[in-house]
Design a protein around this motif. Structure first.
Motif, PDB file in Angstrom:
ATOM      1  N   SER A  72      13.231  35.959 -17.038  1.00 15.75           N
ATOM      2  CA  SER A  72      13.394  34.866 -16.081  1.00 15.75           C
ATOM      3  C   SER A  72      13.151  33.517 -16.737  1.00 15.75           C
ATOM      4  O   SER A  72      12.406  33.394 -17.717  1.00 15.75           O
ATOM      5  N   LEU A  73      13.803  32.493 -16.195  1.00 16.68           N
ATOM      6  CA  LEU A  73      13.619  31.134 -16.693  1.00 16.68           C
ATOM      7  C   LEU A  73      12.148  30.745 -16.621  1.00 16.68           C
ATOM      8  O   LEU A  73      11.587  30.191 -17.571  1.00 16.68           O
ATOM      9  N   GLY A  74      11.506  31.062 -15.497  1.00 17.48           N
ATOM     10  CA  GLY A  74      10.108  30.689 -15.322  1.00 17.48           C
ATOM     11  C   GLY A  74       9.198  31.309 -16.370  1.00 17.48           C
ATOM     12  O   GLY A  74       8.316  30.638 -16.919  1.00 17.48           O
ATOM     13  N   LYS A  75       9.403  32.597 -16.688  1.00 21.11           N
ATOM     14  CA  LYS A  75       8.576  33.269 -17.687  1.00 21.11           C
ATOM     15  C   LYS A  75       8.784  32.649 -19.066  1.00 21.11           C
ATOM     16  O   LYS A  75       7.821  32.409 -19.813  1.00 21.11           O
ATOM     17  N   SER A  76      10.028  32.370 -19.428  1.00 25.19           N
ATOM     18  CA  SER A  76      10.319  31.766 -20.731  1.00 25.19           C
ATOM     19  C   SER A  76       9.688  30.387 -20.854  1.00 25.19           C
ATOM     20  O   SER A  76       9.096  30.046 -21.883  1.00 25.19           O
ATOM     21  N   ILE A  77       9.810  29.579 -19.811  1.00 25.24           N
ATOM     22  CA  ILE A  77       9.227  28.240 -19.826  1.00 25.24           C
ATOM     23  C   ILE A  77       7.703  28.316 -19.868  1.00 25.24           C
ATOM     24  O   ILE A  77       7.038  27.523 -20.546  1.00 25.24           O
ATOM     25  N   SER A  78       7.147  29.276 -19.166  1.00 26.36           N
ATOM     26  CA  SER A  78       5.696  29.459 -19.188  1.00 26.36           C
ATOM     27  C   SER A  78       5.201  29.731 -20.606  1.00 26.36           C
ATOM     28  O   SER A  78       4.180  29.185 -21.044  1.00 26.36           O
ATOM     29  N   ASP A  79       5.935  30.575 -21.349  1.00 26.43           N
ATOM     30  CA  ASP A  79       5.563  30.857 -22.739  1.00 26.43           C
ATOM     31  C   ASP A  79       5.637  29.605 -23.598  1.00 26.43           C
ATOM     32  O   ASP A  79       4.773  29.365 -24.458  1.00 26.43           O
ATOM     33  N   LEU A  80       6.673  28.785 -23.394  1.00 28.72           N
ATOM     34  CA  LEU A  80       6.800  27.552 -24.163  1.00 28.72           C
ATOM     35  C   LEU A  80       5.665  26.584 -23.838  1.00 28.72           C
ATOM     36  O   LEU A  80       5.158  25.880 -24.723  1.00 28.72           O
ATOM     37  N   ASP A 223      10.528  29.268 -10.891  1.00 29.02           N
ATOM     38  CA  ASP A 223      11.204  28.751 -12.083  1.00 29.02           C
ATOM     39  C   ASP A 223      11.173  27.225 -12.100  1.00 29.02           C
ATOM     40  O   ASP A 223      10.874  26.602 -13.121  1.00 29.02           O
ATOM     41  N   VAL A 224      11.483  26.629 -10.975  1.00 32.34           N
ATOM     42  CA  VAL A 224      11.526  25.171 -10.877  1.00 32.34           C
ATOM     43  C   VAL A 224      10.158  24.573 -11.173  1.00 32.34           C
ATOM     44  O   VAL A 224      10.028  23.574 -11.892  1.00 32.34           O
ATOM     45  N   ALA A 225       9.097  25.190 -10.639  1.00 32.39           N
ATOM     46  CA  ALA A 225       7.740  24.686 -10.845  1.00 32.39           C
ATOM     47  C   ALA A 225       7.352  24.724 -12.321  1.00 32.39           C
ATOM     48  O   ALA A 225       6.755  23.777 -12.852  1.00 32.39           O
ATOM     49  N   GLU A 226       7.698  25.820 -13.018  1.00 31.48           N
ATOM     50  CA  GLU A 226       7.362  25.943 -14.436  1.00 31.48           C
ATOM     51  C   GLU A 226       8.086  24.881 -15.266  1.00 31.48           C
ATOM     52  O   GLU A 226       7.497  24.262 -16.165  1.00 31.48           O
ATOM     53  N   ASN A 229       6.574  21.404 -14.716  1.00 34.74           N
ATOM     54  CA  ASN A 229       5.304  21.222 -15.427  1.00 34.74           C
ATOM     55  C   ASN A 229       5.518  20.999 -16.922  1.00 34.74           C
ATOM     56  O   ASN A 229       4.868  20.146 -17.534  1.00 34.74           O
ATOM     57  N   LEU A 230       6.439  21.782 -17.527  1.00 31.16           N
ATOM     58  CA  LEU A 230       6.708  21.615 -18.952  1.00 31.16           C
ATOM     59  C   LEU A 230       7.252  20.231 -19.248  1.00 31.16           C
ATOM     60  O   LEU A 230       6.827  19.565 -20.193  1.00 31.16           O
ATOM     61  N   LEU A 231       8.193  19.766 -18.444  1.00 37.78           N
ATOM     62  CA  LEU A 231       8.799  18.464 -18.690  1.00 37.78           C
ATOM     63  C   LEU A 231       7.815  17.324 -18.451  1.00 37.78           C
ATOM     64  O   LEU A 231       7.867  16.296 -19.129  1.00 37.78           O
ATOM     65  N   ALA A 232       6.900  17.518 -17.513  1.00 38.63           N
ATOM     66  CA  ALA A 232       5.864  16.510 -17.294  1.00 38.63           C
ATOM     67  C   ALA A 232       4.950  16.425 -18.510  1.00 38.63           C
ATOM     68  O   ALA A 232       4.573  15.330 -18.951  1.00 38.63           O
ATOM     69  N   VAL A 258      18.510  18.893 -12.978  1.00 36.68           N
ATOM     70  CA  VAL A 258      19.393  20.027 -13.257  1.00 36.68           C
ATOM     71  C   VAL A 258      18.764  21.327 -12.790  1.00 36.68           C
ATOM     72  O   VAL A 258      19.418  22.180 -12.197  1.00 36.68           O
ATOM     73  N   VAL A 259      17.469  21.494 -13.072  1.00 42.82           N
ATOM     74  CA  VAL A 259      16.790  22.738 -12.709  1.00 42.82           C
ATOM     75  C   VAL A 259      16.585  22.833 -11.201  1.00 42.82           C
ATOM     76  O   VAL A 259      16.766  23.893 -10.597  1.00 42.82           O
ATOM     77  N   GLU A 260      16.204  21.726 -10.576  1.00 40.14           N
ATOM     78  CA  GLU A 260      15.970  21.735  -9.138  1.00 40.14           C
ATOM     79  C   GLU A 260      17.271  21.860  -8.352  1.00 40.14           C
ATOM     80  O   GLU A 260      17.308  22.453  -7.278  1.00 40.14           O
ATOM     81  N   LYS A 261      18.351  21.310  -8.920  1.00 43.81           N
ATOM     82  CA  LYS A 261      19.654  21.415  -8.271  1.00 43.81           C
ATOM     83  C   LYS A 261      20.717  21.596  -9.347  1.00 43.81           C
ATOM     84  O   LYS A 261      21.361  20.629  -9.788  1.00 43.81           O
ATOM     85  N   PRO A 262      20.932  22.846  -9.816  1.00 39.66           N
ATOM     86  CA  PRO A 262      21.893  23.095 -10.908  1.00 39.66           C
ATOM     87  C   PRO A 262      23.288  22.537 -10.641  1.00 39.66           C
ATOM     88  O   PRO A 262      23.998  22.176 -11.569  1.00 39.66           O
ATOM     89  N   GLU A 263      23.643  22.449  -9.373  1.00 38.10           N
ATOM     90  CA  GLU A 263      24.973  21.939  -9.033  1.00 38.10           C
ATOM     91  C   GLU A 263      25.168  20.499  -9.509  1.00 38.10           C
ATOM     92  O   GLU A 263      26.300  20.062  -9.736  1.00 38.10           O
TER      93      GLU A 263
END
Length: 597
Positions: A72-80, A223-226, A229-232, A258-263
Motif C-alpha cells: 500500500s501507498l501508506g505503508k511505503s510512505i511510512s517506511d520512508l 494513505d493520504v495521512a501518511e 506527514n512525510l511532505l510536511a 495529487v494524493v488527496e485528489k488524484p484526479e
C-alpha cells in the motif's frame, strides 16, 4: 497485469470488429475479403517475428514485475518517514551560504564554514524556469495495423501509419478508439468528423480530467495521512537546510493535492488533435511537474536525500498507475495508465540523463586534480556520491535502516566507491564485447570516439556513431551497440525513436488481436529501442558542450550536438542549445547569481 487483462484481452475477443474497422478505412477498390486476409497474414507474420526475438533477463523481469503484490501507498510512505527521521537525527543539514559556478551550468554551494553543501544543475527544468507545456507522445486516431509494426521492425519508419494520413476525418472518426471513451460533458468536435446526431465525432482536444474516472479513483484516508506527514517533514527540513529565499525543490502542497485528489493530476495531461499526422498529441502542463526551483543533484551532507526522493516518486507513480485500473471504463483506464506510466518514466530518465551529464563534467575536472577549481570541488568525492545515490546498494541501505539495523552513517561514500567501480567495470566489459560485434557482424572499420563510442566506417566513409556501453534487442536478436547518430541520415534516430513511442502508446491503449505474451514482447522491444543509448548520449553532449566552451568544437560535431538535443524525446528536457542557455540564465537568477563566478 490488469492493463493487459483489461484492454488487450478485450481487443483479442473483438477480433472480428477490429478487422471490420480496418476494412472500413480502406478505399472501395479493395474488397473486404482482401483487407481481412491481408491483415490476418500481417498479424501472423508479426506474431512470428516477435516470437523469434530473444529478450534478455532484464526485459523478462520487467514483464514479471507487474504481477507482484503491491504494498500500500501508506505503508511505503511510512517506511520512508522512518528512514528520514533516523537519517535527520544522524546527519546535519547544510545551509547554503556561498555559491560557486563551474562547467557552465552547475552551482556548488558551501556553508558559512566553507563546507560543501550541494551541487545544483542549472539546466534542469522547473516551474519557475522553462517548463510550460511539453509534448510527451502522439497517439494515432485509429488502431495501428500489424503492417505498421512490421514496417517499424523492418526499419522503414517513414511507412508507419502512412495509410491513415490519406483517410478523411469522418473515416477516422468512425473507427477511432476515442469512441470508447466516456466524457463528463460534450466537447467541441473536429468539423467533418460527425454526420448524424447519434455519432460522437472526434474532439478537437480534451484533458484526462474531462474523462469519467468513477468514484474509486482515490486513495484511502490512511494513505493520504501518511503522505501528508512525510511532505510536511520534507518541507520543514529542506526549507531550513537550503536557507531562506531558495525554497525546496519539490512543492509539498502540489503533491499533497495529487494524493488527496488524484484526479487533479489529470488536469495536467492534454490531448490535442494534429490534422497533419491524424493523431492526438499528448502534452504535459506545469501541473505535472511539482519542481519549484533549481534541482540539487548531489547533497554532500545529506547524501540520502536524492535516493529518498526517487523512492517517493517511484512509490507515488506506482500507486497512481494501479489506481488507474479502478476506473470502470476500460479505454479510459488504459489511457490514464499509459500517460501516468510514460510521464513518470520520462521524469526519472530526465534525472538520470542530467546525472550522466554531471558525471562527465566531474570526470573532466578530475583529469587535473591539482587545479584550484578541482581542489575546491573535489570531483572524485562528488563522483562517488553520484554513483552511490543511484545504486541498488543505496536502496538496500535505506531498507536496512527501516528494519532498525544499526548502520554506519559515514558509509555513504564507501557505497559510492563500490558502485562506481561496478559501473566502470561493467562498461569495460561491454565495450570489448560490442566492439567485437561491430567488427565481426557489421563489418565496420572502427574508430574509437570519446571514451565510450565508436565510429563505424566502410570503404572510408563514415556510416554511424555507436555507443559501446549499452545494447538493445530488436528484430530477431540482440543487435548489440545502439546507433546514436547516422552520418548520412541524421534524422534516422529521431524517426525510429518517435515511431517506437507512438506504436508503444497505441499498443498499450488500444491493443492488437494477438496473444498477450506477444503484446508483452512487442511492447518491450518498442520501449527498449526508444530508450537505447539515450543516457550514453548525455556523456557525448556534455563533452561537446565543454569543447564548444573552449572554442574547439568542429562543424561535424556541432551538427551532432544539435541532433543530440532533438533526438532526446524526453518532454522535460530542452530541445535546443538556445533553450538550455535560456534555462540556465533563469536558474542563475533564481539562485541569486547574476554573473558567472
Amino acid at each position: 497485469m490488469n492493463q493487459w487483462n483489461g484492454l488487450a484481452s478485450y481487443c483479442f475477443k473483438k477480433k472480428s470488429q477490429y478487422l471490420l474497422a480496418l476494412a472500413f478505412s480502406f478505399s472501395g477498390i479493395t474488397s473486404l475479403a482482401q483487407v481481412i486476409d491481408q491483415e490476418k497474414n500481417d498479424l501472423q507474420m508479426l506474431e512470428k517475428r516477435v516470437s523469434e526475438i530473444q529478450l534478455d533477463e532484464d526485459d523478462l523481469l520487467q514483464s514479471k514485475s507487474v504481477t507482484q503484490d503491491f504494498i500500500s501507498l501508506g505503508k511505503s510512505i511510512s517506511d520512508l518517514r522512518i528512514f528520514k527521521a533516523v537519517a535527520d537525527s544522524k546527519q546535519k543539514h547544510c545551509v547554503d551560504f556561498k555559491k560557486m559556478e563551474f562547467a557552465g551550468k552547475y552551482i556548488l554551494t558551501f556553508d558559512e564554514n566553507g563546507k560543501q553543501c550541494r551541487i545544483y544543475d542549472l539546466s534542469f527544468p522547473n516551474l519557475k524556469a522553462f517548463f510550460t507545456r511539453k509534448k510527451v507522445t502522439s497517439v494515432p486516431a485509429v488502431v495501428p495495423k500489424a503492417k505498421d509494426y512490421l514496417n517499424w521492425l523492418n526499419g522503414t519508419s517513414e511507412d508507419v501509419l502512412s495509410d491513415q494520413k490519406n483517410l478523411s476525418i469522418y473515416e477516422l472518426a468512425k473507427s477511432s478508439w476515442v469512441n470508447a471513451l466516456r466524457f463528463k460533458k460534450p466537447l467541441e468536435i473536429i468539423p467533418g468528423s460527425k454526420k448524424f446526431v447519434f455519432e460522437n465525432g472526434l474532439p478537437l482536444s480534451f484533458s484526462l480530467s474531462d474523462l469519467e474516472v468513477g468514484a474509486q479513483f482515490s486513495f484511502s484516508e490512511t494513505d493520504v495521512a501518511e503522505v501528508r506527514n512525510l511532505l510536511a517533514d520534507y518541507k520543514s527540513s529542506m526549507a531550513s537546510a537550503m536557507g531562506q529565499g531558495n525554497g525546496a525543490e519539490f512543492i509539498p502542497e502540489a503533491l499533497n493535492k495529487v494524493v488527496e485528489k488524484p484526479e487533479s493530476l489529470l488536469n495536467g495531461v492534454q490531448f490535442v488533435w494534429n490534422d497533419v499526422s491524424k493523431a492526438y498529441e499528448v502534452f504535459l502542463t506545469g501541473d505535472f511537474l511539482p519542481i519549484n526551483g533549481p534541482v540539487a543533484l548531489i547533497d554532500f551532507q545529506t547524501q540520502y536525500k536524492f535516493a529518498l526522493e526517487k523512492m517517493f516518486r517511484n512509490v507515488l507513480s506506482s500507486a497512481l498507475y494501479r489506481l488507474a485500473f479502478r476506473i470502470p471504463n476500460k479505454m479510459v483506464s488504459s489511457v490514464v495508465a499509459v500517460v501516468i506510466d510514460d510521464a513518470f518514466e520520462q521524469l526519472e530518465l530526465a534525472y538520470s540523463y542530467q546525472l550522466v551529464q554531471l558525471e562527465e563534467a566531474l570526470k573532466t575536472l578530475s583529469l587535473d586534480s591539482r587545479a584550484p577549481v578541482a581542489e575546491t570541488i573535489m570531483p572524485n568525492k562528488a563522483l562517488d556520491l553520484l554513483y552511490g545515490q543511484q545504486s541498488s546498494l543505496f536502496s538496500a541501505y535505506i531498507t536496512s535502516v527501516v528494519q532498525k539495523k544499526e548502520m554506519d552513517w559515514e558509509n555513504f561514500q564507501k557505497l559510492g566507491k563500490t558502485a562506481r567501480y561496478n559501473v566502470e567495470k561493467q562498461r569495460d566489459v561491454m565495450m570489448g564485447r560490442l566492439n567485437s560485434r561491430l567488427v565481426l557482424e557489421k563489418k565496420c572499420d572502427i574508430e574509437f570516439f570519446k571514451d565510450y563510442f565508436a565510429i563505424c566506417s566502410k570503404e572510408g566513409k563514415k556510416i554511424a556513431l555507436y555507443s559501446l556501453i549499452s545494447d538493445h534487442s530488436f528484430a530477431f536478436k540482440n543487435l548489440g551497440a545502439p546507433a546514436v547518430y547516422n552520418f548520412n541520415r541524421p534524422f534516422q534516430v529521431t524517426l525510429m525513436r518517435g515511431g517506437a513511442w507512438v506504436l508503444s502508446a497505441a499498443l498499450r491503449i488500444v491493443g492488437l488481436p494477438i496473444p498477450r505474451s506477444i503484446i508483452y514482447r512487442l511492447d518491450g522491444i518498442l520501449k527498449r529501442y526508444r530508450n537505447a543509448g539515450i543516457l550514453d548520449e548525455a556523456l557525448l553532449r556534455s563533452h561537446f558542450g565543454y569543447q564548444k566552451s573552449l572554442g574547439i568544437l568542429n562543424s561535424e560535431n556541432g551538427s551532432m550536438l544539435n541532433w543530440l538535443f532533438v533526438q532526446n524525446l524526453n518532454p522535460f528536457l530542452p530541445k535546443s542549445e538556445a533553450s538550455e542557455l535560456s534555462l540556465i540564465a533563469k536558474n542563475r537568477q533564481i539562485l541569486g547569481i547574476n554573473e558567472v563566478q
